[in-house]
Design an enzyme around this catalytic site. Structure first.
Site, PDB file in Angstrom:
ATOM      1  CE  LYS A  51      39.404  40.796  40.828  1.00  0.00           C
ATOM      2  NZ  LYS A  51      38.753  40.237  38.969  1.00  0.00           N
ATOM      3  CD  GLN A  95      40.975  38.772  35.826  1.00  0.00           C
ATOM      4  OE1 GLN A  95      40.472  38.728  37.626  1.00  0.00           O
ATOM      5  NE2 GLN A  95      41.243  39.872  35.818  1.00  0.00           N
ATOM      6  CG  ASP A 118      33.407  40.623  36.754  1.00  0.00           C
ATOM      7  OD1 ASP A 118      33.725  41.247  37.412  1.00  0.00           O
ATOM      8  OD2 ASP A 118      34.277  39.666  36.170  1.00  0.00           O
TER       9      ASP A 118
END
Ligand code: NAP
Length: 280
Positions: A51, A95, A118
């Site tokens: 990422k 994460q 997200d």
């Protein structure tokens, strides 16, 4: 048709790169993404590294904050709170999975909805299900973009989604409803999965069971999107038996090289959207 997720993701990344470069020349500002990584779970470390690399390649300033597994929930919440207030942070991503002593729900709720790249915060989930503007979870967003590469108008199509996770199945269903599909969600308690799948014009498999979807589960004119990432021996396979289906149906995504690259491209897209909405 084999849907090339790598190629589509590259197109999106190039568009993002160009837009960031233009915005930078006009405003001298660039988007920034902060990723919080807790513990030493190897797959998470790899995802986060990818990422960061992808973000930097398109011109997004990217920072990884690494914490030991034993860090307290309170400390993480305090850090999120600080980032929520930070004028230079466009997007925050924690994460997953988290260590057991840290409550995932509390962490997701703590990220400001405007920085929730997200799309997991209940405010964004609620906006999506109400049909309002929202930040959409990256993987289902990537799946929709791939489906629309094959078929622009999805109105009236029967979409079947295998899996009902908050991460994939449920937001996928909302996105396809918004496209006027008739949506069926099936899961581990569904009776006669094969019969349900056979109704699909669009089938999205987000299960985590290698090669679950077989040749005789799918209509010949179906579009099949395989979200699954499963390790079998040394190989990575999806939830769909790709070899059995690839020459039979209208379109299919491979694993790897299908949905995976789109997930990261959509994360960059969400970060840019957060930046444009709140920092320009
Ligand atoms: P998850 O939270 O474990 O959810 C799996 C879903 O599949 C659940 O709803 C479960 O039903 C259902 N299920 C499990 N076994 C089943 C069976 N035999 N028949 C029918 N339904 C079944 O998984 P997830 O986070 O959504 O991830 C799904 C897969 O996508 C995994 O392989 C994951 O690694 C992969 N993934 C890929 C990407 C990407 O970028 N490509 C991103 C995220 C995840 P119940 O609800 O009844 O338990």
């Amino acid at each position: 048709m084999i849907i090339d997720g790598k190629k589509e993701a590259e197109i999106i990344r190039n568009e993002i790169k160009k837009e960031i470069s233009d915005l930078k020349s006009k405003t001298s500002k660039i988007p920034s993404l902060t990723v919080i990584l807790i513990g030493d779970y190897v797959p998470s470390q790899i995802y986060v590294k990818n990422k960061e690399k992808s973000a930097q390649e398109v011109g997004i300033k990217s920072k990884i904050l690494k914490y030991q597994k034993k860090i307290s929930e309170k400390e993480i919440l305090a850090k999120i709170n600080e980032l929520n207030k930070d004028k230079d942070t466009s997007g925050i991503l924690v994460q997953l999975p988290l260590p057991e002593h840290i409550n995932k729900e509390k962490i997701i709720n703590a990220i400001h909805p405007k920085k929730d790249v997200d799309g997991f915060n209940p405010v964004n989930v609620g906006n999506l299900s109400s049909g309002y503007k929202s930040i959409v979870p990256c993987t289902p967003l990537g799946c929709l973009l791939l489906i629309k590469k094959v078929e622009k108008n999805l109105s009236g199509k029967h979409a079947v989604i295998i899996g009902r996770s908050n991460l994939n199945g449920k937001p996928m269903a909302q996105l396809l409803l918004k496209e006027n599909c008739t949506v069926t969600i099936v899961h581990s308690k569904t009776k006669n999965l094969q019969n349900e799948c056979l109704k699909a014009d669009i089938l999205v498999a987000a299960v985590g069971v290698p090669n679950l979807v077989k040749k005789n589960w799918v209509k010949d004119d179906a579009i099949v999107i395989d979200v699954g990432i499963n390790k079998v021996g040394k190989e990575i396979v999806g939830d769909v038996n790709f070899d059995e289906l690839k020459d039979k149906i209208k379109a299919i995504t491979p694993v790897p090289g299908g949905v995976g690259p789109m997930t990261i491209a959509c994360l960059l897209k969400n970060t840019l959207e957060c930046f444009k909405a709140h920092q320009l």
